[in-house]
Design a protein around this motif. Structure first.
Motif, PDB file in Angstrom:
ATOM      1  N   LEU A  75      15.887   4.993  39.005  1.00 47.50           N
ATOM      2  CA  LEU A  75      17.002   5.904  38.026  1.00 47.50           C
ATOM      3  C   LEU A  75      16.352   6.728  37.360  1.00 47.50           C
ATOM      4  O   LEU A  75      14.987   7.333  36.313  1.00 47.50           O
ATOM      5  CB  LEU A  75      17.382   4.649  36.861  1.00 47.50           C
ATOM      6  CG  LEU A  75      18.575   3.545  37.623  1.00 47.50           C
ATOM      7  CD1 LEU A  75      18.910   2.325  36.461  1.00 47.50           C
ATOM      8  CD2 LEU A  75      19.655   4.378  38.114  1.00 47.50           C
ATOM      9  N   HIS A  76      17.074   7.674  36.733  1.00 45.62           N
ATOM     10  CA  HIS A  76      16.972   8.806  35.279  1.00 45.62           C
ATOM     11  C   HIS A  76      16.946   8.337  34.759  1.00 45.62           C
ATOM     12  O   HIS A  76      18.195   7.041  34.329  1.00 45.62           O
ATOM     13  CB  HIS A  76      18.627   9.663  36.030  1.00 45.62           C
ATOM     14  CG  HIS A  76      17.752  10.975  35.187  1.00 45.62           C
ATOM     15  ND1 HIS A  76      18.270  10.897  33.530  1.00 45.62           N
ATOM     16  CD2 HIS A  76      17.861  12.301  35.549  1.00 45.62           C
ATOM     17  CE1 HIS A  76      17.643  11.930  33.266  1.00 45.62           C
ATOM     18  NE2 HIS A  76      17.701  12.898  34.914  1.00 45.62           N
ATOM     19  N   PRO A  77      16.006   9.042  33.805  1.00 45.99           N
ATOM     20  CA  PRO A  77      15.483   8.334  32.367  1.00 45.99           C
ATOM     21  C   PRO A  77      16.704   7.738  31.349  1.00 45.99           C
ATOM     22  O   PRO A  77      17.606   6.824  31.394  1.00 45.99           O
ATOM     23  CB  PRO A  77      14.774   9.491  31.353  1.00 45.99           C
ATOM     24  CG  PRO A  77      14.557   9.688  32.951  1.00 45.99           C
ATOM     25  CD  PRO A  77      15.152   9.571  33.820  1.00 45.99           C
TER      26      PRO A  77
ATOM     27  N   HIS B 218      30.988  -4.089  44.851  1.00 49.51           N
ATOM     28  CA  HIS B 218      30.987  -3.621  46.535  1.00 49.51           C
ATOM     29  C   HIS B 218      30.068  -2.820  46.460  1.00 49.51           C
ATOM     30  O   HIS B 218      29.233  -2.129  47.173  1.00 49.51           O
ATOM     31  CB  HIS B 218      32.273  -4.096  47.755  1.00 49.51           C
ATOM     32  CG  HIS B 218      32.494  -5.184  47.421  1.00 49.51           C
ATOM     33  ND1 HIS B 218      33.340  -5.518  47.227  1.00 49.51           N
ATOM     34  CD2 HIS B 218      31.394  -6.604  47.743  1.00 49.51           C
ATOM     35  CE1 HIS B 218      33.251  -7.060  46.897  1.00 49.51           C
ATOM     36  NE2 HIS B 218      32.642  -7.263  47.734  1.00 49.51           N
ATOM     37  N   HIS B 219      30.328  -1.147  45.828  1.00 53.44           N
ATOM     38  CA  HIS B 219      30.447   0.019  46.547  1.00 53.44           C
ATOM     39  C   HIS B 219      29.930   0.970  45.313  1.00 53.44           C
ATOM     40  O   HIS B 219      28.982   2.207  45.857  1.00 53.44           O
ATOM     41  CB  HIS B 219      31.672   0.760  46.895  1.00 53.44           C
ATOM     42  CG  HIS B 219      32.339   0.257  47.800  1.00 53.44           C
ATOM     43  ND1 HIS B 219      32.027  -0.005  48.967  1.00 53.44           N
ATOM     44  CD2 HIS B 219      33.312  -0.663  47.936  1.00 53.44           C
ATOM     45  CE1 HIS B 219      32.272  -0.970  49.861  1.00 53.44           C
ATOM     46  NE2 HIS B 219      33.456  -1.149  48.959  1.00 53.44           N
ATOM     47  N   ALA B 220      29.211   1.260  44.577  1.00 53.69           N
ATOM     48  CA  ALA B 220      28.646   1.657  43.115  1.00 53.69           C
ATOM     49  C   ALA B 220      27.922   1.619  42.986  1.00 53.69           C
ATOM     50  O   ALA B 220      27.242   1.531  43.507  1.00 53.69           O
ATOM     51  CB  ALA B 220      29.686   1.123  41.514  1.00 53.69           C
TER      52      ALA B 220
ATOM     53  N   ASN C 208      25.611   6.778  45.886  1.00 61.16           N
ATOM     54  CA  ASN C 208      24.286   6.736  45.425  1.00 61.16           C
ATOM     55  C   ASN C 208      23.629   6.373  44.669  1.00 61.16           C
ATOM     56  O   ASN C 208      22.798   6.611  44.119  1.00 61.16           O
ATOM     57  CB  ASN C 208      24.900   5.025  45.404  1.00 61.16           C
ATOM     58  CG  ASN C 208      26.063   4.928  45.553  1.00 61.16           C
ATOM     59  OD1 ASN C 208      27.162   5.017  45.061  1.00 61.16           O
ATOM     60  ND2 ASN C 208      27.090   2.866  46.095  1.00 61.16           N
ATOM     61  N   ALA C 209      22.560   7.072  46.213  1.00 58.78           N
ATOM     62  CA  ALA C 209      20.994   7.418  45.822  1.00 58.78           C
ATOM     63  C   ALA C 209      21.401   8.988  45.173  1.00 58.78           C
ATOM     64  O   ALA C 209      19.809   8.870  43.867  1.00 58.78           O
ATOM     65  CB  ALA C 209      20.472   7.234  47.475  1.00 58.78           C
ATOM     66  N   LEU C 210      21.781  10.015  45.780  1.00 56.17           N
ATOM     67  CA  LEU C 210      21.716  11.214  44.800  1.00 56.17           C
ATOM     68  C   LEU C 210      21.957  10.859  43.676  1.00 56.17           C
ATOM     69  O   LEU C 210      21.804  11.380  42.286  1.00 56.17           O
ATOM     70  CB  LEU C 210      22.041  11.515  45.753  1.00 56.17           C
ATOM     71  CG  LEU C 210      22.428  12.320  46.962  1.00 56.17           C
ATOM     72  CD1 LEU C 210      23.196  13.461  47.635  1.00 56.17           C
ATOM     73  CD2 LEU C 210      20.855  13.400  46.385  1.00 56.17           C
ATOM     74  N   HIS C 211      22.934   9.553  43.074  1.00 54.93           N
ATOM     75  CA  HIS C 211      23.332   9.623  41.697  1.00 54.93           C
ATOM     76  C   HIS C 211      22.281   8.856  41.135  1.00 54.93           C
ATOM     77  O   HIS C 211      22.098   9.554  39.600  1.00 54.93           O
ATOM     78  CB  HIS C 211      24.648   8.741  41.762  1.00 54.93           C
ATOM     79  CG  HIS C 211      25.740   8.786  40.294  1.00 54.93           C
ATOM     80  ND1 HIS C 211      27.188   9.367  40.135  1.00 54.93           N
ATOM     81  CD2 HIS C 211      25.121   7.863  39.086  1.00 54.93           C
ATOM     82  CE1 HIS C 211      26.890   8.734  38.564  1.00 54.93           C
ATOM     83  NE2 HIS C 211      26.166   7.962  38.931  1.00 54.93           N
ATOM     84  N   ARG C 212      22.139   8.176  41.385  1.00 56.94           N
ATOM     85  CA  ARG C 212      20.720   7.676  40.638  1.00 56.94           C
ATOM     86  C   ARG C 212      20.049   7.980  40.290  1.00 56.94           C
ATOM     87  O   ARG C 212      19.340   7.982  39.199  1.00 56.94           O
ATOM     88  CB  ARG C 212      19.921   6.809  41.313  1.00 56.94           C
ATOM     89  CG  ARG C 212      20.859   5.232  41.847  1.00 56.94           C
ATOM     90  CD  ARG C 212      20.213   3.980  42.336  1.00 56.94           C
ATOM     91  NE  ARG C 212      21.414   3.078  42.790  1.00 56.94           N
ATOM     92  CZ  ARG C 212      21.251   2.825  44.205  1.00 56.94           C
ATOM     93  NH1 ARG C 212      20.514   3.703  45.277  1.00 56.94           N
ATOM     94  NH2 ARG C 212      22.361   2.085  44.058  1.00 56.94           N
TER      95      ARG C 212
END
Length: 308
Positions: free
Chosen positions: A14-16, A142-144, A258-262
């Motif tokens: 996760l980004h800090p 389920h999706h976030a 989601n992988a990019l968002h984290r």
């Protein structure tokens, strides 16, 4: 430096700034329920909560008694874009401004005016309100990019319980688990196809189409079907059924997103700002007196803050 956190049994980076916000959302003061829910909706899980609210709108069309009432009113067929966007604006105004703010009180008054003398059982009113709680939460689960925290579930439940009290909706659940039980039991008994519900769905698909890139617009109904992921509901709404391939494709797209968002920082700008709306309906912003159905009774004729 990115922090390792546990989500659904897997370790992810996760980004800090996301990790810091998650820590705050895990253990806020119980008295800060409104701020906790606001952070969830406007910052941490903003995109998924918005989509969840959008999907909750359709479920009312799968209840024949509710669909018949909406169809008789005519607002959705005549002004589908306005009805859809205004419904979202009312909810976001309440969340962003606060239930007891001047703007929030104006929106509660609008809800009460719009629903005064509308036919329906207490369970119908309760179900409509709980779609706004249960459907977005389940989409997030389920999706976030992360699960909602226990504090967020409690805050969301408290928010809609407080809204329900201001609308005189009877039987509001005290916990999210109780809300889910009522929601599932109600749908098991009431979801069914109706001509009115399918006509309302047909009128509303164009709103979703307008938000898609041109090449995807012919597939709008099928995309909604995939996101609803409920064959009984899809059948009741007259939507095309989705196959395993479509559902698998959605899962892959969301997993990559989601992988990019984290790995990105928490957004600094809220997902919604009162008085502003990024839509063709209100390109320069809106005033509260522009929001709501056209066919609303005069508030001066009402004596109290009730639905009926």
């Amino acid at each position: 430096m990115q922090k390792q956190v546990l989500r659904a049994g897997a370790t992810v980076n996760l980004h800090p700034t996301l990790a810091a916000s998650l820590r705050r959302q895990e253990s806020p003061s119980p008295n800060d329920w409104e701020a906790t829910f606001r952070t969830m909706v406007l910052y941490d899980l903003a995109a998924d909560m918005e989509l969840g609210f959008f999907l909750s709108y359709y479920r009312n069309f799968a209840i024949p008694s509710i669909a018949a009432t909406l169809y008789r009113n005519g607002e959705i067929q005549e002004r589908p874009m306005k009805r859809s966007y205004d419904t979202a604006i009312v909810i976001y105004e309440l969340i962003a401004s606060g239930l007891d703010s001047d703007r929030g009180q104006s929106m509660v008054a609008l809800l009460n005016r719009a629903h005064r003398n509308v036919p329906g059982s207490p369970d119908d009113y309760l179900y409509v309100l709980l779609t706004l709680l249960v459907v977005p939460i389940r989409w997030v689960q389920h999706h976030a990019w992360r699960q909602p925290t226990g504090a967020e579930l409690a805050a969301a439940s408290r928010f809609f319980a407080e809204l329900g009290a201001r609308m005189n909706v009877q039987g509001m659940p005290e916990t999210y688990a109780e809300a889910e039980r009522f929601f599932d039991q109600y749908e098991a008994t009431h979801v069914s196809a109706s001509i009115e519900g399918q006509k309302l769905m047909d009128a509303t698909v164009q709103v979703f189409q307008s938000r898609l890139p041109l090449p995807l617009r012919p597939f709008a109904a099928r995309m909604i079907s995939v996101m609803l992921a409920d064959d009984r509901l899809v059948g009741a709404l007259g939507l095309p059924r989705s196959g395993r391939g479509s559902r698998a494709t959605l899962g892959i797209i969301l997993a990559v997103r989601n992988a990019l968002h984290r790995r990105l920082p928490l957004q600094r700008k809220p997902h919604f700002t009162p008085g502003k709306a990024g839509s063709s309906l209100y390109p320069g912003g809106y005033s509260l007196d522009q929001i709501g159905p056209v066919k609303v009774p005069d508030p001066s004729t009402f004596q109290s803050n009730e639905l009926s």
